[in-house]
Design a protein around this motif. Structure first.
Motif, PDB file in Angstrom:
ATOM      1  N   LYS A 292       0.814  -1.641   0.171  1.00  0.00           N
ATOM      2  CA  LYS A 292       0.171  -0.312  -0.061  1.00  0.00           C
ATOM      3  C   LYS A 292       0.927   1.412   0.243  1.00  0.00           C
ATOM      4  O   LYS A 292       0.803   2.041  -0.665  1.00  0.00           O
ATOM      5  CB  LYS A 292      -1.093   0.295   1.644  1.00  0.00           C
ATOM      6  CG  LYS A 292      -1.591  -1.098   1.295  1.00  0.00           C
ATOM      7  CD  LYS A 292      -2.915  -1.250   2.484  1.00  0.00           C
ATOM      8  CE  LYS A 292      -3.669  -2.450   2.660  1.00  0.00           C
ATOM      9  NZ  LYS A 292      -4.760  -1.861   3.430  1.00  0.00           N
ATOM     10  N   GLN A 293       2.264   0.918   0.637  1.00  0.00           N
ATOM     11  CA  GLN A 293       2.766   2.341   1.100  1.00  0.00           C
ATOM     12  C   GLN A 293       3.353   2.340  -0.452  1.00  0.00           C
ATOM     13  O   GLN A 293       3.260   3.307  -1.060  1.00  0.00           O
ATOM     14  CB  GLN A 293       3.619   2.100   1.723  1.00  0.00           C
ATOM     15  CG  GLN A 293       3.467   2.213   3.282  1.00  0.00           C
ATOM     16  CD  GLN A 293       4.596   1.674   3.871  1.00  0.00           C
ATOM     17  OE1 GLN A 293       5.748   1.830   3.380  1.00  0.00           O
ATOM     18  NE2 GLN A 293       4.110   1.998   5.853  1.00  0.00           N
ATOM     19  N   LYS A 294       3.460   1.545  -1.529  1.00  0.00           N
ATOM     20  CA  LYS A 294       4.246   2.341  -2.607  1.00  0.00           C
ATOM     21  C   LYS A 294       3.489   2.204  -3.382  1.00  0.00           C
ATOM     22  O   LYS A 294       3.760   3.264  -4.437  1.00  0.00           O
ATOM     23  CB  LYS A 294       5.302   0.170  -3.351  1.00  0.00           C
ATOM     24  CG  LYS A 294       6.306  -0.010  -2.952  1.00  0.00           C
ATOM     25  CD  LYS A 294       6.583  -1.158  -3.477  1.00  0.00           C
ATOM     26  CE  LYS A 294       7.976  -1.650  -2.483  1.00  0.00           C
ATOM     27  NZ  LYS A 294       7.848  -3.148  -3.327  1.00  0.00           N
ATOM     28  N   GLU A 295       1.959   1.990  -3.422  1.00  0.00           N
ATOM     29  CA  GLU A 295       0.952   2.160  -4.361  1.00  0.00           C
ATOM     30  C   GLU A 295       0.752   3.961  -4.278  1.00  0.00           C
ATOM     31  O   GLU A 295       0.565   4.670  -4.869  1.00  0.00           O
ATOM     32  CB  GLU A 295      -0.016   1.484  -4.122  1.00  0.00           C
ATOM     33  CG  GLU A 295       0.168   0.596  -4.549  1.00  0.00           C
ATOM     34  CD  GLU A 295      -1.951  -0.774  -4.628  1.00  0.00           C
ATOM     35  OE1 GLU A 295      -2.762   0.323  -3.724  1.00  0.00           O
ATOM     36  OE2 GLU A 295      -1.392  -1.431  -4.883  1.00  0.00           O
ATOM     37  N   GLU A 296       0.632   4.150  -3.183  1.00  0.00           N
ATOM     38  CA  GLU A 296       0.933   5.575  -2.181  1.00  0.00           C
ATOM     39  C   GLU A 296       2.250   6.555  -3.197  1.00  0.00           C
ATOM     40  O   GLU A 296       1.430   7.394  -3.427  1.00  0.00           O
ATOM     41  CB  GLU A 296       1.052   5.470  -0.796  1.00  0.00           C
ATOM     42  CG  GLU A 296      -0.355   5.102  -0.368  1.00  0.00           C
ATOM     43  CD  GLU A 296      -0.869   4.991   1.063  1.00  0.00           C
ATOM     44  OE1 GLU A 296       0.230   5.169   1.679  1.00  0.00           O
ATOM     45  OE2 GLU A 296      -1.209   5.071   1.969  1.00  0.00           O
ATOM     46  N   THR A 297       3.142   6.255  -2.620  1.00  0.00           N
ATOM     47  CA  THR A 297       4.152   6.808  -3.999  1.00  0.00           C
ATOM     48  C   THR A 297       4.185   7.336  -4.554  1.00  0.00           C
ATOM     49  O   THR A 297       5.026   8.257  -5.161  1.00  0.00           O
ATOM     50  CB  THR A 297       5.799   5.972  -2.707  1.00  0.00           C
ATOM     51  OG1 THR A 297       5.547   5.050  -3.494  1.00  0.00           O
ATOM     52  CG2 THR A 297       5.669   6.005  -1.432  1.00  0.00           C
ATOM     53  N   GLN A 298       4.251   6.089  -5.568  1.00  0.00           N
ATOM     54  CA  GLN A 298       3.889   5.903  -6.817  1.00  0.00           C
ATOM     55  C   GLN A 298       2.722   7.158  -7.396  1.00  0.00           C
ATOM     56  O   GLN A 298       3.236   7.899  -8.291  1.00  0.00           O
ATOM     57  CB  GLN A 298       3.426   4.507  -7.383  1.00  0.00           C
ATOM     58  CG  GLN A 298       4.659   4.573  -7.738  1.00  0.00           C
ATOM     59  CD  GLN A 298       4.043   2.192  -7.669  1.00  0.00           C
ATOM     60  OE1 GLN A 298       2.622   1.975  -8.266  1.00  0.00           O
ATOM     61  NE2 GLN A 298       5.407   1.023  -7.937  1.00  0.00           N
ATOM     62  N   LYS A 299       1.441   7.079  -6.537  1.00  0.00           N
ATOM     63  CA  LYS A 299       0.884   8.414  -6.859  1.00  0.00           C
ATOM     64  C   LYS A 299       0.645   9.099  -6.601  1.00  0.00           C
ATOM     65  O   LYS A 299       0.584  10.767  -7.848  1.00  0.00           O
ATOM     66  CB  LYS A 299      -0.560   7.723  -6.109  1.00  0.00           C
ATOM     67  CG  LYS A 299      -1.636   6.563  -6.617  1.00  0.00           C
ATOM     68  CD  LYS A 299      -2.846   6.170  -5.324  1.00  0.00           C
ATOM     69  CE  LYS A 299      -3.812   5.316  -5.948  1.00  0.00           C
ATOM     70  NZ  LYS A 299      -4.762   4.520  -5.033  1.00  0.00           N
ATOM     71  N   LYS A 300       1.762  10.249  -5.749  1.00  0.00           N
ATOM     72  CA  LYS A 300       2.406  10.978  -5.820  1.00  0.00           C
ATOM     73  C   LYS A 300       3.723  11.647  -6.941  1.00  0.00           C
ATOM     74  O   LYS A 300       3.204  12.927  -7.006  1.00  0.00           O
ATOM     75  CB  LYS A 300       2.619  11.682  -4.142  1.00  0.00           C
ATOM     76  CG  LYS A 300       1.701  11.179  -2.925  1.00  0.00           C
ATOM     77  CD  LYS A 300       2.250  11.198  -1.454  1.00  0.00           C
ATOM     78  CE  LYS A 300       1.261  10.934  -0.489  1.00  0.00           C
ATOM     79  NZ  LYS A 300       1.988  10.711   0.391  1.00  0.00           N
ATOM     80  N   SER A 301       4.162  10.443  -6.784  1.00  0.00           N
ATOM     81  CA  SER A 301       5.401  10.930  -7.943  1.00  0.00           C
ATOM     82  C   SER A 301       4.396  11.268  -9.032  1.00  0.00           C
ATOM     83  O   SER A 301       5.299  11.174  -9.970  1.00  0.00           O
ATOM     84  CB  SER A 301       6.318  10.204  -7.551  1.00  0.00           C
ATOM     85  OG  SER A 301       5.817   8.466  -8.170  1.00  0.00           O
ATOM     86  N   LYS A 312      -6.673   2.684 -14.915  1.00  0.00           N
ATOM     87  CA  LYS A 312      -5.522   2.400 -13.997  1.00  0.00           C
ATOM     88  C   LYS A 312      -5.133   4.538 -14.225  1.00  0.00           C
ATOM     89  O   LYS A 312      -4.756   4.697 -15.573  1.00  0.00           O
ATOM     90  CB  LYS A 312      -4.506   2.105 -13.930  1.00  0.00           C
ATOM     91  CG  LYS A 312      -5.747   0.099 -13.475  1.00  0.00           C
ATOM     92  CD  LYS A 312      -4.821  -0.699 -13.369  1.00  0.00           C
ATOM     93  CE  LYS A 312      -4.841  -2.323 -12.951  1.00  0.00           C
ATOM     94  NZ  LYS A 312      -4.107  -2.825 -13.364  1.00  0.00           N
ATOM     95  N   ASP A 313      -4.122   4.546 -13.117  1.00  0.00           N
ATOM     96  CA  ASP A 313      -3.373   5.621 -13.429  1.00  0.00           C
ATOM     97  C   ASP A 313      -1.872   5.378 -14.727  1.00  0.00           C
ATOM     98  O   ASP A 313      -1.125   4.985 -13.963  1.00  0.00           O
ATOM     99  CB  ASP A 313      -2.375   6.148 -12.864  1.00  0.00           C
ATOM    100  CG  ASP A 313      -3.607   7.609 -11.706  1.00  0.00           C
ATOM    101  OD1 ASP A 313      -5.154   7.814 -12.142  1.00  0.00           O
ATOM    102  OD2 ASP A 313      -4.241   7.000 -10.657  1.00  0.00           O
TER     103      ASP A 313
END
Length: 357
Positions: A292-301, A312-313
């Protein structure tokens, strides 16, 4: 009329004599016709005609299905469904017994555990049958058991939960040359951790191996509490792996030193440390949190544009603007000659240049 009577020999006849003779000799009831419509006669019973709709004719090539209507009263189920809370209370009072001899009967097993408390229910499980087509119930009643089967399991439900701690003293005892395994069905977290510390995992186990074969191979490591081999419930054939629990953790340390030199029926065993269920659950949760943390970091960057083809993004990039062919001087159709300029346009250009100069 007198002349006619004389011809036929009927001189003394008077009108009405024949009818009077007939009425006198007849036994018919001379009731007047009005009596038939008297009020004393009972009225006829009214019968209603009911129209019954005929059944529709079946389609061509199809026969009508025969339906049977049997009126039955709803029977109460022998084993009513229990809520999870009620089932947990029963599981806390149940005792598991493994590696029992196949020929052991209920009376013999009841005698072994009768001293520890009142037994509520007793049932055998994982009995290998010889014919799978007949079914388990039929084979057990007709005593059709697999000849290669050597062991079976059982469950005992006591009336009180305190009886389980006393019954655990039978763990590891000999019953007809079989070391039985006695254990609780429901355990606390501390008990699960202690079991994992003192136990090892076995792989590459022969399918024909028994608990006694593995016990003899690992006795040199230390005192063994129980051996558990997983088997198929229908055929009683081993699945190729199992567990061994020692009395102390020192047995696990010694087993890890000689793990490359242990053989059973000509096959080397694969020995590993056993991990508890709690640690495995914690590792799964940790992996989910990291994902989940990886997905959140990918969405921010993420700086790209959302593509229309998928929800999907995904990074689609910027589309380059296509040049218009009409206004592109370098791009010209092949095979066509360049158009010459007319005189009027040429004169206009000349005039403009001359004015500027």
């Amino acid at each position: 009329s007198s002349g006619i009577n004389a011809e036929y020999g009927m001189d003394g006849y008077k009108v009405g004599d024949i009818s009077s003779l007939l009425n006198a000799n007849s036994s018919v009831d001379q009731t007047p016709t009005n009596d038939l419509f008297a009020t004393n006669v009972p009225a006829a019973v009214a019968i209603e005609e009911v129209y019954v709709k005929p059944d529709p004719l079946p389609a061509k090539g199809k026969r009508p299905k025969k339906t049977k209507t049997i009126e039955t009263e709803p029977e109460e189920s022998k084993f009513p469904k229990l809520s999870p809370e009620e089932q947990l209370l029963i599981d806390k009072r149940t005792l598991f017994i493994g590696n029992l001899p196949v020929g052991l009967k209920r009376k013999q097993l009841r005698k072994l555990f009768a001293d520890f408390g009142k037994i509520q229910t007793l049932r055998f499980r994982s009995v290998a049958i010889s014919d799978l087509k007949l079914g388990r119930k039929v084979c057990l009643k007709t005593n059709k058991i697999n000849e290669n089967a050597t062991s079976k399991n059982a469950y005992i439900v006591f009336e009180h939960e305190e009886c389980l701690d006393k019954a655990l003293s039978k763990n590891g005892s000999l019953v007809n040359e079989h070391y039985i395994r006695v254990d609780k069905v429901v355990k606390s977290k501390q008990e699960i951790k202690e079991d994992s510390k003192n136990s090892i995992f076995l792989g590459n186990v022969p399918f024909s191996a028994t608990e006694e074969d593995i016990r003899t191979a690992l006795v040199q490591c230390g005192d063994i509490e129980y051996v558990r081999l997983l088997r198929d419930a229908k055929t009683n054939i081993g699945k190729g792996f199992g567990y061994v629990k020692f009395v102390d953790s020192s047995g696990v340390m010694f087993a890890m030193k000689i793990k490359d030199n242990v053989e059973v029926n000509g096959r080397k065993l694969r020995i590993q440390r056993c991990k508890s269920k709690i640690t495995l659950e914690n590792t799964k949760k940790a992996k989910e949190v990291r994902a989940k943390q990886k997905e959140e970091t990918q969405k921010k960057s993420f700086r790209g544009r959302k593509s229309k083809s998928s929800d999907k993004d995904m990074f689609a990039g910027k589309k380059t603007k296509s040049r218009n062919k009409k206004f592109d001087p370098d791009r010209r159709p092949k095979g066509k000659k360049q158009k010459t300029m007319s005189k009027q346009k040429f004169d206009k250009k000349v005039n403009k240049t001359s004015k500027k100069g």
